[in-house]
Design a protein around this motif. Structure first.
Motif, PDB file in Angstrom:
ATOM      1  N   CYS A 169       0.830  -1.207   0.000  1.00 54.94           N
ATOM      2  CA  CYS A 169       0.000   0.000   0.000  1.00 54.94           C
ATOM      3  C   CYS A 169       0.862   1.253   0.000  1.00 54.94           C
ATOM      4  N   ASP A 170       0.329   2.335  -0.547  1.00 56.60           N
ATOM      5  CA  ASP A 170       1.051   3.614  -0.578  1.00 56.60           C
ATOM      6  C   ASP A 170       1.342   4.148   0.823  1.00 56.60           C
ATOM      7  N   CYS A 171       0.570   3.681   1.818  1.00 55.97           N
ATOM      8  CA  CYS A 171       0.793   4.154   3.186  1.00 55.97           C
ATOM      9  C   CYS A 171       1.993   3.478   3.836  1.00 55.97           C
ATOM     10  N   GLY A 172       2.570   2.490   3.125  1.00 61.31           N
ATOM     11  CA  GLY A 172       3.734   1.784   3.659  1.00 61.31           C
ATOM     12  C   GLY A 172       3.410   0.414   4.217  1.00 61.31           C
ATOM     13  N   ASN A 173       2.135   0.104   4.361  1.00 60.44           N
ATOM     14  CA  ASN A 173       1.734  -1.198   4.885  1.00 60.44           C
ATOM     15  C   ASN A 173       1.860  -2.267   3.809  1.00 60.44           C
ATOM     16  N   GLU A 174       2.385  -3.430   4.183  1.00 60.53           N
ATOM     17  CA  GLU A 174       2.470  -4.580   3.285  1.00 60.53           C
ATOM     18  C   GLU A 174       1.617  -5.697   3.861  1.00 60.53           C
ATOM     19  N   PHE A 175       0.755  -6.255   3.033  1.00 58.29           N
ATOM     20  CA  PHE A 175      -0.125  -7.316   3.508  1.00 58.29           C
ATOM     21  C   PHE A 175      -0.337  -8.360   2.419  1.00 58.29           C
ATOM     22  N   SER A 176      -0.897  -9.506   2.787  1.00 59.01           N
ATOM     23  CA  SER A 176      -1.109 -10.608   1.853  1.00 59.01           C
ATOM     24  C   SER A 176      -2.585 -10.961   1.761  1.00 59.01           C
ATOM     25  N   GLY A 177      -2.949 -11.581   0.666  1.00 58.78           N
ATOM     26  CA  GLY A 177      -4.329 -12.014   0.461  1.00 58.78           C
ATOM     27  C   GLY A 177      -4.491 -12.524  -0.958  1.00 58.78           C
ATOM     28  N   PHE A 178      -5.693 -12.900  -1.317  1.00 58.27           N
ATOM     29  CA  PHE A 178      -5.947 -13.394  -2.664  1.00 58.27           C
ATOM     30  C   PHE A 178      -6.198 -12.231  -3.620  1.00 58.27           C
ATOM     31  N   GLY A 179      -5.652 -12.349  -4.842  1.00 56.54           N
ATOM     32  CA  GLY A 179      -5.865 -11.292  -5.819  1.00 56.54           C
ATOM     33  C   GLY A 179      -5.336 -11.671  -7.187  1.00 56.54           C
ATOM     34  N   GLN A 180      -5.589 -10.807  -8.164  1.00 59.91           N
ATOM     35  CA  GLN A 180      -5.086 -10.991  -9.526  1.00 59.91           C
ATOM     36  C   GLN A 180      -4.333  -9.752  -9.951  1.00 59.91           C
ATOM     37  N   MET A 181      -3.172  -9.949 -10.553  1.00 57.18           N
ATOM     38  CA  MET A 181      -2.332  -8.841 -10.978  1.00 57.18           C
ATOM     39  C   MET A 181      -3.090  -7.906 -11.916  1.00 57.18           C
ATOM     40  N   GLY A 182      -3.043  -6.615 -11.610  1.00 56.81           N
ATOM     41  CA  GLY A 182      -3.608  -5.614 -12.484  1.00 56.81           C
ATOM     42  C   GLY A 182      -5.117  -5.599 -12.594  1.00 56.81           C
ATOM     43  N   LYS A 183      -5.803  -6.456 -11.830  1.00 59.62           N
ATOM     44  CA  LYS A 183      -7.262  -6.538 -11.923  1.00 59.62           C
ATOM     45  C   LYS A 183      -7.929  -6.173 -10.610  1.00 59.62           C
ATOM     46  N   THR A 184      -7.770  -7.045  -9.617  1.00 59.27           N
ATOM     47  CA  THR A 184      -8.470  -6.828  -8.346  1.00 59.27           C
ATOM     48  C   THR A 184      -7.620  -6.021  -7.367  1.00 59.27           C
ATOM     49  N   GLN A 185      -8.277  -5.176  -6.625  1.00 59.32           N
ATOM     50  CA  GLN A 185      -7.636  -4.394  -5.572  1.00 59.32           C
ATOM     51  C   GLN A 185      -8.200  -4.835  -4.223  1.00 59.32           C
ATOM     52  N   SER A 186      -7.330  -4.975  -3.241  1.00 50.18           N
ATOM     53  CA  SER A 186      -7.777  -5.358  -1.905  1.00 50.18           C
ATOM     54  C   SER A 186      -7.591  -4.212  -0.928  1.00 50.18           C
ATOM     55  N   LYS A 187      -8.413  -4.221   0.100  1.00 55.70           N
ATOM     56  CA  LYS A 187      -8.435  -3.131   1.065  1.00 55.70           C
ATOM     57  C   LYS A 187      -7.295  -3.241   2.065  1.00 55.70           C
ATOM     58  N   CYS A 188      -6.610  -2.118   2.253  1.00 52.29           N
ATOM     59  CA  CYS A 188      -5.586  -2.030   3.293  1.00 52.29           C
ATOM     60  C   CYS A 188      -6.293  -1.669   4.593  1.00 52.29           C
ATOM     61  N   TYR A 189      -6.158  -2.522   5.601  1.00 54.50           N
ATOM     62  CA  TYR A 189      -6.854  -2.266   6.854  1.00 54.50           C
ATOM     63  C   TYR A 189      -6.125  -1.268   7.759  1.00 54.50           C
ATOM     64  N   SER A 190      -5.005  -0.732   7.246  1.00 59.60           N
ATOM     65  CA  SER A 190      -4.310   0.313   7.998  1.00 59.60           C
ATOM     66  C   SER A 190      -4.847   1.697   7.641  1.00 59.60           C
ATOM     67  N   CYS A 191      -5.048   1.924   6.314  1.00 65.85           N
ATOM     68  CA  CYS A 191      -5.514   3.248   5.887  1.00 65.85           C
ATOM     69  C   CYS A 191      -6.841   3.206   5.145  1.00 65.85           C
ATOM     70  N   GLY A 192      -7.295   1.999   4.753  1.00 63.21           N
ATOM     71  CA  GLY A 192      -8.583   1.873   4.066  1.00 63.21           C
ATOM     72  C   GLY A 192      -8.511   2.003   2.558  1.00 63.21           C
ATOM     73  N   ALA A 193      -7.317   2.273   2.021  1.00 60.92           N
ATOM     74  CA  ALA A 193      -7.181   2.432   0.568  1.00 60.92           C
ATOM     75  C   ALA A 193      -7.131   1.069  -0.119  1.00 60.92           C
ATOM     76  N   LEU A 194      -7.418   1.067  -1.423  1.00 57.29           N
ATOM     77  CA  LEU A 194      -7.351  -0.158  -2.219  1.00 57.29           C
ATOM     78  C   LEU A 194      -6.004  -0.231  -2.918  1.00 57.29           C
ATOM     79  N   SER A 195      -5.411  -1.420  -2.936  1.00 56.65           N
ATOM     80  CA  SER A 195      -4.103  -1.606  -3.558  1.00 56.65           C
ATOM     81  C   SER A 195      -4.122  -2.803  -4.505  1.00 56.65           C
ATOM     82  N   TYR A 196      -3.366  -2.687  -5.609  1.00 57.57           N
ATOM     83  CA  TYR A 196      -3.185  -3.804  -6.523  1.00 57.57           C
ATOM     84  C   TYR A 196      -2.073  -4.715  -5.995  1.00 57.57           C
ATOM     85  N   PRO A 197      -2.087  -6.008  -6.357  1.00 61.76           N
ATOM     86  CA  PRO A 197      -1.001  -6.906  -5.946  1.00 61.76           C
ATOM     87  C   PRO A 197       0.319  -6.483  -6.575  1.00 61.76           C
TER      88      PRO A 197
END
Length: 257
Positions: free
Chosen positions: A133-161
């Motif tokens: 995430c742009d906020c500096g948080n790194e997290f793991s989860g299920f996703g697809q490159m360049g398609k799905t974005q997952s929520k960062c539970y630190s700042c609430g923003a969506l990030s691509y894998p």
């Protein structure tokens, strides 16, 4: 060229190649070949998948995009390794697998039908992902490159894998937070978005819960064609590819409806 006609050509090629290329990529390929569908199809079939991807990245102004997006490839190149673990799929058998293959020949055989396939493009892989995430948080989860974005539970923003990892390299979860991505069929999304799941969105949630009862294959691997082989050597169990080689464009459109 009329907008309706161009959209029809783009839609036809996307269906023909089972959404292997998104709308922007399909459009740039058609534009490069002066909107000639026959020339575009011949180019895709007669070229190695990596060459098609290289042209797409060049046309879109990001020739090194595939490498820049994948941390594992960067590490492989920097260490001078000769093997890399890549993802493969067989849409005919609905099989998905990972295998260590030579960097210069990323090919694997489906254990069910024994057909050979090229690796899934790195910018289209899916599975267990690492997000930065742009906020500096790194997290793991299920996703697809360049398609799905997952929520960062630190700042609430969506990030691509930033990276997709094989199941054997899956990181243990750092928290008990539930999976939540921006795909309309995500089990963790809100009910309003879930109701829009049938709106034709290209995003697909790759979490095991959302894939239950659905196809395992999100992106189909290209059938491998050995160097020097003719186009007719492509396996004939893929009806669309068979139709593409032996019928006219009007016949192809009719079969895709």
């Amino acid at each position: 060229m009329a907008e309706v006609q161009t959209q029809s050509q783009i839609s036809t090629l996307q269906k023909l190649y089972r959404d292997r290329y998104n709308q922007e990529e399909t459009k740039c390929l058609l534009q490069h070949h002066d909107w000639d569908e026959s020339k575009t199809i011949n180019f895709i079939n007669e070229s190695e998948p990596s060459e098609v991807r290289k042209l797409i990245f060049r046309l879109l102004g990001n020739e090194n995009g595939a490498i820049e997006k994948d941390d594992d490839i960067i590490r492989t190149v920097s260490k001078g390794l000769t093997d890399v673990v890549r993802q493969f799929s067989c849409v005919q058998c609905d099989q998905v697998w990972w295998k260590k293959v030579p960097v210069n020949k990323q090919v694997s055989k489906c254990k069910v039908c024994k057909s050979k396939y090229d690796a899934i493009p790195t910018d289209m892989m899916w599975g267990w992902a690492v997000f930065k995430c742009d906020c500096g948080n790194e997290f793991s989860g299920f996703g697809q490159m360049g398609k799905t974005q997952s929520k960062c539970y630190s700042c609430g923003a969506l990030s691509y894998p930033s990276t997709i990892r094989p199941p054997s390299r899956r990181r243990p979860p750092k928290s008990n937070q539930k999976h939540m991505c921006d795909a309309p069929d995500c089990p963790g999304c809100d009910s309003a978005r879930r109701q829009r799941a049938g709106d034709g969105s290209e995003k697909k949630c790759v979490h095991p819960r959302s894939r239950a009862g659905k196809s395992k294959v999100i992106v189909a691997s290209e059938a491998h064609i050995s160097t020097g082989s003719t186009i007719s050597s492509v396996r004939d169990q893929d009806d669309l590819c068979s139709a593409m080689q032996n019928t006219t464009l009007s016949d192809i459109r009719a079969r895709l409806k």
